[in-house]
Write an enzyme that holds these catalytic residues in place. Sequence first.
Site, mmCIF file in Angstrom:
data_model
loop_
_atom_site.group_PDB
_atom_site.id
_atom_site.type_symbol
_atom_site.label_atom_id
_atom_site.label_comp_id
_atom_site.label_asym_id
_atom_site.label_seq_id
_atom_site.Cartn_x
_atom_site.Cartn_y
_atom_site.Cartn_z
ATOM 1 C CG HIS A 1 -1.868 -1.163 1.260
ATOM 2 N ND1 HIS A 1 -3.214 -1.019 1.529
ATOM 3 C CD2 HIS A 1 -1.679 -2.504 1.076
ATOM 4 C CE1 HIS A 1 -3.814 -2.200 1.500
ATOM 5 N NE2 HIS A 1 -2.896 -3.117 1.228
ATOM 6 C CD GLU B 1 -2.031 4.843 2.902
ATOM 7 O OE1 GLU B 1 -3.168 5.297 3.051
ATOM 8 O OE2 GLU B 1 -1.767 3.946 2.056
#
Length: 296
Positions: free
Chosen positions: A101, A103
């Site tokens: 992901h 992040e």
Amino acid sequence: MQDRFIKSITQLPTPLADALIPLLHQNFAGHIDAQQLAELVQSSKMTEAEVLLALLPIAAALAKPPISEFYVGAIAKGKSGDIYMGANLELLGEALFHSVHAEQSAISHAWLSGESQIVDMIVNASPCGHCRQFMNELVEGGQIKIHLPSQDSHLLSYYLPYAFGPKDLNVQSPLLVKQETEFALDSSDPMVIEALDHAGLSYAPYTQSYAAVVLETADGATYCGRYAENAAFNPSMLPMQMALSNLTRHNRDFGEIRRAVLVESSQGKISLVGATMDALHAVAAIELEHIVVDPV
């Protein structure tokens, strides 16, 4: 300027784009130091918050999402004032759990760069539950400010109330606190030594399965990834995925990988070799070098 930024640079206000272009040289991989950020703010006549949100298309240009075709960019701002870009990564034809992901990518970028704390996370889509849990593993994770386009900023604790985290499992030194485990290995191979060093810096308080991966490209460049566990287990980030994300951020292709090494502890409760080989074989026709080491 790298070709991958040609489309996204047109989405920025002209003064900011003009100031940013010199930074987007061939070696740019998403890191902008505090001084460079201050200069972007000054040149653009925007606030820092406005600049960070405006830079999200640049971060998203680092993505490699062949399955979803959904480009997500994230920017982690460290306590140092430096910012670290990250983007989502998917492995074509492979199970979705191999995905990284945005992040996670940005946080791993900061961690590999020696950052000790993340204070702000800027992202172009609301963090999913997986990423909220991953961020909660960090130093003062609940206090990280989340910034989204056209929305009010909130602390992570707003997005993840009643959170389960490291302290619930009696872990007092969360992810990004520098911790080093020493291992015994007699080797003169620079790539193996690099993997050993990163394994010692990995974060595995729940299984003690300290591990790292180093990938080498044909020109001799190396790209590392460390294991980063999570109190919720499933959001843990595997070292091969971190290394592939690192390689992608540096604008290298999977086809350039010529060598891959996994170093992991003999005393871990689990082994990462199977998952590591699966990810490697999805992107490169080479065999994994697997080295098991004993803690000192």
